[in-house]
Every structure is written in structure tokens, then in C-alpha cells.
Write an enzyme that holds these catalytic residues in place. Structure first.
Site, PDB file in Angstrom:
ATOM      1  N   MET A  14       0.827  -1.204   0.000  1.00 47.50           N
ATOM      2  CA  MET A  14       0.000   0.000   0.000  1.00 47.50           C
ATOM      3  C   MET A  14       0.864   1.259   0.000  1.00 47.50           C
ATOM      4  SD  MET A  14      -2.909  -1.253  -0.361  1.00 47.50           S
ATOM      5  CE  MET A  14      -3.828   0.260  -0.298  1.00 47.50           C
ATOM      6  N   ASP A  33      10.388   4.226   5.864  1.00 46.33           N
ATOM      7  CA  ASP A  33      10.206   2.936   6.529  1.00 46.33           C
ATOM      8  C   ASP A  33      11.282   2.791   7.587  1.00 46.33           C
ATOM      9  OD1 ASP A  33       9.292   0.276   7.140  1.00 46.33           O
ATOM     10  OD2 ASP A  33       8.550   0.141   5.086  1.00 46.33           O
ATOM     11  N   VAL A  91       0.992   1.592   7.649  1.00 47.34           N
ATOM     12  CA  VAL A  91       1.644   0.514   8.392  1.00 47.34           C
ATOM     13  C   VAL A  91       0.616  -0.583   8.639  1.00 47.34           C
ATOM     14  CG1 VAL A  91       3.286   2.150   9.422  1.00 47.34           C
ATOM     15  CG2 VAL A  91       1.240   1.500  10.707  1.00 47.34           C
ATOM     16  N   GLU A  93      -2.204  -3.162  10.001  1.00 49.15           N
ATOM     17  CA  GLU A  93      -3.482  -2.888  10.664  1.00 49.15           C
ATOM     18  C   GLU A  93      -3.481  -3.394  12.110  1.00 49.15           C
ATOM     19  OE1 GLU A  93      -6.778  -1.543   8.832  1.00 49.15           O
ATOM     20  OE2 GLU A  93      -4.857  -0.600   8.439  1.00 49.15           O
ATOM     21  N   LYS A  98      -0.230   1.559  15.166  1.00 54.32           N
ATOM     22  CA  LYS A  98      -0.639   2.847  14.587  1.00 54.32           C
ATOM     23  C   LYS A  98      -0.574   3.958  15.647  1.00 54.32           C
ATOM     24  CE  LYS A  98      -3.404   1.050  10.787  1.00 54.32           C
ATOM     25  NZ  LYS A  98      -2.678   1.521   9.628  1.00 54.32           N
ATOM     26  N   SER A 120      -8.295   0.461   6.784  1.00 51.80           N
ATOM     27  CA  SER A 120      -9.595   0.095   6.214  1.00 51.80           C
ATOM     28  C   SER A 120     -10.509  -0.482   7.286  1.00 51.80           C
ATOM     29  CB  SER A 120      -9.407  -0.929   5.091  1.00 51.80           C
ATOM     30  OG  SER A 120      -8.777  -2.100   5.600  1.00 51.80           O
ATOM     31  N   HIS A 141      -8.366   5.825   2.627  1.00 52.86           N
ATOM     32  CA  HIS A 141      -8.193   4.402   2.359  1.00 52.86           C
ATOM     33  C   HIS A 141      -8.130   4.136   0.859  1.00 52.86           C
ATOM     34  CE1 HIS A 141      -9.989   0.185   1.992  1.00 52.86           C
ATOM     35  NE2 HIS A 141      -8.695   0.074   2.200  1.00 52.86           N
ATOM     36  N   ASN A 144      -6.424  -1.788  -2.778  1.00 58.62           N
ATOM     37  CA  ASN A 144      -5.240  -2.501  -3.242  1.00 58.62           C
ATOM     38  C   ASN A 144      -5.464  -3.093  -4.641  1.00 58.62           C
ATOM     39  OD1 ASN A 144      -2.800  -3.851  -3.285  1.00 58.62           O
ATOM     40  ND2 ASN A 144      -3.449  -5.467  -1.893  1.00 58.62           N
TER      41      ASN A 144
END
Length: 181
Positions: A14, A33, A91, A93, A98, A120, A141, A144
């Protein structure tokens, strides 16, 4: 406020997809990252994706090179958000992860920066409560893979300002996607 510089946190499927579509739309993008090896893998995937567009004659070699030149790879969070107008987090889910990312981000970024989560499934308002400016927090969101999917959910939190919602709707349109609130 105007968005010119975007930081994408997380360079997985993503994250690097969001970085690519943003750079294709002319934005300056920092892809961040936690390790350089993840960033190297991400830029290889972006180059592969752009090479496919060149082979299909959808973009030129010159356009490909300009897109790549708009993407900077950075590991240090403070450096990654230095000139950012919009930070999009992508990052895994995991709510605790988060929240940890946003606590660090809240200390590193200027007050003017808009924070967005690509989640999402997790509640935007709960994540927004982690930061000092929940009125500048929103969900964006992308589906993908971001390079191909047209729809993008725009998810305001309980405290997200109308100005931020409108700015993000315009951002989504500028990357040639269809915003759905």
C-alpha cells in the site's frame, strides 16, 4: 492550505503504491520505513510498475524518470516529515502500532501537517485521539493495488475539520482517483 509535499509512512504494497500514484500526479514524495532494505525493495517495485507503463506506451522513459526523481527514500522519521504537508500512514493494521507511530509523528511534525491513515478497518476517531490536532486527522483508504484501483475512501473522524475533508477530497481527485466519503 495547499498540499505539495507528501510523506508516506510504510513502504509495503500500500505504501509504495500510494507513493507512486502521488509522484505520478506531480507531488514530491518522501517514502519512509524503519529499514533501508524495505525502502530499496519498494523503489524496485515502483520502478517495475513504471516500466510496465513505459512498455505499454502509457508514459515515456522521461516521464518515468521524473516520477522516480520525485520520490525520496528516508529512514529517519524527523527527516521524513521535515517539509511535509500531508503524512499518509500505511503501516500494518494493528491499533497499538498505529497509535505508537502517531505518538512519534505528533512530536516530529509541524502543527500545520495533516495526518491521514490508510486503515480500512480501524476507527479513525480512536487513532486521531492519539495526536494533539485531531481536527487535522483523516482516513484516506486506497484500495489494493493503489496504482490500479480508482476508488479511495475519505473517512473523517469526529473532530476532523471540514477544511481538511475538502482538501483531502481535492487531493484524491488530483491523483486521478474517485473519492467516496
Amino acid at each position: 492550505m495547499e498540499i505539495k509535499n507528501i510523506t508516506v509512512l510504510g513502504s509495503g504494497i500500500m505504501g509504495h503504491g500510494i507513493a507512486q500514484v502521488s509522484a505520478m500526479a506531480g507531488y514530491n514524495v518522501v517514502l519512509r520505513d524503519i529499514e533501508q532494505k524495505f525502502l530499496d525493495n519498494a523503489i524496485d517495485k515502483i520502478k517495475w510498475s513504471l516500466d510496465k507503463l513505459v512498455s505499454k506506451e502509457k508514459i515515456t522513459d522521461e516521464e518515468r524518470n521524473k516520477i522516480i526523481s520525485r520520490i525520496r527514500l528516508i529512514v529517519d522519521l524527523n527527516d521524513a516529515v521535515q517539509n511535509s504537508d500531508l503524512v499518509i500512514e500505511a503501516v500494518p493494521e494493528i491499533m497499538d502500532l498505529k497509535k505508537k507511530v502517531y505518538a512519534e509523528l505528533d512530536n516530529a511534525a509541524d502543527d500545520r501537517v495533516i495526518f491521514a491513515s490508510n486503515t480500512s478497518t480501524l476507527p479513525i476517531t480512536e487513532i486521531a485521539n492519539t495526536v494533539s490536532k485531531p481536527d487535522k486527522f483523516i482516513g484516506i483508504h486506497f484500495f489494493n493495488p493503489p496504482q490500479l484501483m480508482k476508488l479511495v475512501e475519505v473517512i473523517p473522524g469526529q473532530k476532523t475539520s471540514d477544511d481538511v475533508v475538502n482538501l483531502i477530497i481535492n487531493f484524491v481527485k488530483s491523483v486521478k482517483k474517485v473519492p467516496v466519503i
